[in-house]
Design a protein around this motif. Structure first.
Motif, PDB file in Angstrom:
ATOM      1  N   ILE A 191      78.216  14.743   5.767  1.00 34.56           N
ATOM      2  CA  ILE A 191      78.372  13.377   6.921  1.00 34.56           C
ATOM      3  C   ILE A 191      77.159  14.178   7.578  1.00 34.56           C
ATOM      4  CG2 ILE A 191      78.500  11.132   6.924  1.00 34.56           C
ATOM      5  CD1 ILE A 191      80.946  10.867   5.268  1.00 34.56           C
ATOM      6  N   ILE A 192      76.155  12.984   7.783  1.00 33.89           N
ATOM      7  CA  ILE A 192      75.503  13.476   9.711  1.00 33.89           C
ATOM      8  C   ILE A 192      74.900  11.566   9.902  1.00 33.89           C
ATOM      9  CG2 ILE A 192      72.893  13.065   8.071  1.00 33.89           C
ATOM     10  CD1 ILE A 192      72.507  15.155  11.150  1.00 33.89           C
ATOM     11  N   ASP A 193      75.646  11.548  11.669  1.00 29.02           N
ATOM     12  CA  ASP A 193      75.547   9.898  11.233  1.00 29.02           C
ATOM     13  C   ASP A 193      74.372  10.931  12.458  1.00 29.02           C
ATOM     14  OD1 ASP A 193      74.815   7.375  13.275  1.00 29.02           O
ATOM     15  OD2 ASP A 193      77.046   7.601  13.096  1.00 29.02           O
ATOM     16  N   LEU A 194      72.822  10.167  11.922  1.00 27.39           N
ATOM     17  CA  LEU A 194      71.492  10.133  12.597  1.00 27.39           C
ATOM     18  C   LEU A 194      71.245   9.383  14.074  1.00 27.39           C
ATOM     19  CD1 LEU A 194      69.561  10.301   9.569  1.00 27.39           C
ATOM     20  CD2 LEU A 194      70.395  11.937  10.976  1.00 27.39           C
ATOM     21  N   GLY A 195      72.794   8.484  13.896  1.00 26.22           N
ATOM     22  CA  GLY A 195      72.367   7.609  15.789  1.00 26.22           C
ATOM     23  C   GLY A 195      71.459   6.177  15.031  1.00 26.22           C
ATOM     24  N   ASN A 196      70.953   6.030  16.221  1.00 24.67           N
ATOM     25  CA  ASN A 196      70.246   4.583  16.098  1.00 24.67           C
ATOM     26  C   ASN A 196      68.377   4.381  15.560  1.00 24.67           C
ATOM     27  OD1 ASN A 196      72.969   2.958  16.249  1.00 24.67           O
ATOM     28  ND2 ASN A 196      72.825   2.417  18.497  1.00 24.67           N
ATOM     29  N   LEU A 197      68.164   3.698  14.992  1.00 25.00           N
ATOM     30  CA  LEU A 197      66.872   3.674  14.569  1.00 25.00           C
ATOM     31  C   LEU A 197      66.363   2.798  15.684  1.00 25.00           C
ATOM     32  CD1 LEU A 197      64.851   4.740  12.869  1.00 25.00           C
ATOM     33  CD2 LEU A 197      64.163   2.086  11.454  1.00 25.00           C
ATOM     34  N   ARG A 198      64.804   3.414  16.085  1.00 20.92           N
ATOM     35  CA  ARG A 198      64.370   3.197  17.709  1.00 20.92           C
ATOM     36  C   ARG A 198      63.975   1.875  16.379  1.00 20.92           C
ATOM     37  NH1 ARG A 198      63.977   8.495  19.167  1.00 20.92           N
ATOM     38  NH2 ARG A 198      64.563   9.247  20.925  1.00 20.92           N
TER      39      ARG A 198
END
Length: 386
Positions: A83-90
Motif C-alpha cells: 500500500i502506498i499513500d500518495l498524499g493529497n491531490l493538489r
C-alpha cells in the motif's frame, strides 16, 4: 507523465510519534523525495482537500489528514501490505480542473492494476473517479452508499447534491448498473426513485439492509466502483457531517459493507467522502469510524479468494429448468468462497455486451429459481442489456 506532480506529500506531523512496528503506518509506503514505482502497489491512498462542490459542508477539505491520524495508528491486518499513500491531490484552478486531475491519477493507477482508495473531499468528486473508467472499453457498475440520492437539477455551488444525475447523463454512456444502498425515504424525491426503477437500477432502504445485510453482499459484489458518503451513517456514530441524520447505518454496518466491498474481486476503486472535521466531536469519533471502515475494506481486499474462471474446477455449475421463459437459468457456486452467480444471456445487438453476462447473486436466488420463479436480479440484468 509522472504521477507525483499531482500530489502534496503526507505531513510528517501525522506520523512522527508512531513507533510500534505493528501499526498500519509502519507497514505502508509514503513517497519521499524519490517517488517510488507506484505500479508495484496493490492499493494507492489518495487524499482530497477539494470543497468547492459542497456549499454547506466546506470543512471536508481537512478530512483526509484527520482520517490518516486515526488510520495510521490502527494495527496492520491480514496479508503482506503493498500500500502506498500518495498524499493529497493538489486542487486545480477550478473544480473541473480538480476532477480532471483525479480522473488522470485514477486512470494511471488502474492502468497498472493499482486500486485508488480515495479519502476526503465532497461527494461530487466521485465523478472524477468514474470518468477514469471511460477509456477502459467496458461497462461499469457503481455502488453508492448514501442517505440521499443526489439527483438535484444542479447548483454550481452545491455539486455534491447533483453528481448522481450527472453520472447517469454522462456521454458517452458506459454505466451498466447503479446501486444505491442505505437511502432514507423521507430524504428522497419519489421521482428520483422512479427514475432508478425505470432504468432497472437497484435501490435499498436502510430498513431493507438491516433486515438482512447478507442479502446486500451480491449487490456489493457486482460493483466496479464504491462511492461512500458518510451521510449514510447515523449522526450518533458519525457526527462530523453537515448533513448528518439521527437515523441511518451504524458504524458496524458501514464496516460490514466495506468488508464485503474489499472482498469483491471485481471492485477496482473506492472513495469515502463528506467527512467534516469541523463538526466532529473532540475525540474525532467520525474520523475513527471512517478509518476503521477503510481498515475493513483493506482487510477484505487481502482476503479475496475467487480469482478463477467459471469454467475451472473451482466452481460448481447448476442448470435449473424453468416452467416458462427463460427455459433454464445457469447458476455457479464457488467451492472456495461459497458465493453464488447466475448467467444472463445477452439479447441485445449492442457490441458493448458479451454473449452472456455473469451476475452476482445469493443462495436465495437459486432457491427462488428452484421453485420456478425468475430471480429479480436476472430480470433487471437482462433489461439493462436491451
Amino acid at each position: 507523465m509522472e504521477i507525483n506532480i499531482f500530489f502534496t506529500p503526507v505531513s510528517e506531523s501525522l506520523y512522527r510519534d508512531i513507533g510500534t512496528s505493528s501499526s498500519f503506518f509502519n507497514n505502508i509506503y509514503l513517497p519521499g523525495k524519490a517517488f517510488p514505482d507506484f505500479s508495484q502497489a496493490d492499493i494507492a491512498i489518495i487524499g482530497l482537500t477539494e470543497n468547492r462542490g459542497s456549499r454547506n459542508n466546506p470543512g471536508v477539505s481537512g478530512a483526509a489528514d484527520e482520517i490518516r491520524k486515526k488510520l495510521y495508528r490502527l494495527k496492520k491486518g491480514t496479508g503482506k501490505y503493498k500500500i502506498i499513500d500518495l498524499g493529497n491531490l493538489r486542487n486545480g484552478n477550478s473544480l473541473d480542473d480538480t476532477l480532471g486531475r483525479l480522473t488522470e491519477a485514477c486512470n494511471m493507477l488502474m492502468d497498472k492494476e493499482v486500486m485508488p482508495l480515495v479519502i476526503g473531499g465532497s461527494h461530487d468528486l466521485d465523478l472524477g473517479m468514474f470518468t477514469a473508467y471511460r477509456d477502459l472499453g467496458k461497462l461499469v457498475s457503481v455502488l453508492n452508499i448514501d442517505a440521499m440520492l443526489d439527483m438535484d437539477n444542479g447548483d454550481p455551488a452545491d455539486e455534491s447534491h447533483s453528481h448522481v444525475r450527472k453520472l447517469l447523463m454522462l456521454e458517452p454512456n458506459f454505466l451498466f448498473n447503479f446501486s444505491q444502498i442505505g437511502y432514507q425515504t423521507y430524504l428522497i424525491d419519489p421521482e428520483s426513485i422512479s427514475i432508478m426503477e425505470q432504468l432497472y437500477f437497484e435501490t435499498y432502504r436502510v430498513g431493507k439492509l438491516r433486515h438482512n445485510i447478507y442479502e446486500m453482499e451480491p449487490v456489493i459484489r457486482d460493483a466496479d466502483m464504491l462511492s461512500f458518503d458518510i451521510t449514510g451513517i447515523k449522526s450518533g456514530d458519525a457526527p462530523g457531517n453537515a448533513n448528518a441524520q439521527p437515523f441511518g447505518l451504524t458504524g458496524e454496518e458501514a464496516c460490514q459493507i466495506c468488508w464485503y466491498a474489499g472482498l469483491n474481486e471485481k471492485l477496482s476503486s473506492a472513495g469515502f467522502f463528506e467527512y467534516n472535521p469541523d463538526l466532529d466531536d473532540t475525540l474525532r469519533k467520525t474520523a475513527s469510524v471512517v478509518a476503521t471502515m477503510v481498515w475493513y475494506f483493506i482487510e477484505g481486499f487481502y482476503n479475496r479468494k475467487d480469482h478463477f474462471s467459471f469454467k475451472s474446477n473451482h466452481y460448481l455449475k447448476y442448470l435449473v429448468s424453468m416452467p416458462g421463459d427463460p427455459e433454464s437459468i445457469v447458476f455457479y457456486k464457488s467451492k472456495i468462497s461459497e458465493k453464488w452467480w447466475l448467467e444472463v444471456p445477452n439479447i441485445s445487438t449492442r457490441k458493448v455486451f458479451e454473449r452472456k453476462s455473469i451476475v452476482p447473486c445469493s443462495y436465495a436466488d437459486y432457491q427462488k429459481a428452484m421453485k420456478g420463479e425468475v430471480p429479480e436480479r436476472w430480470v433487471n440484468a437482462q433489461a439493462r442489456m436491451t
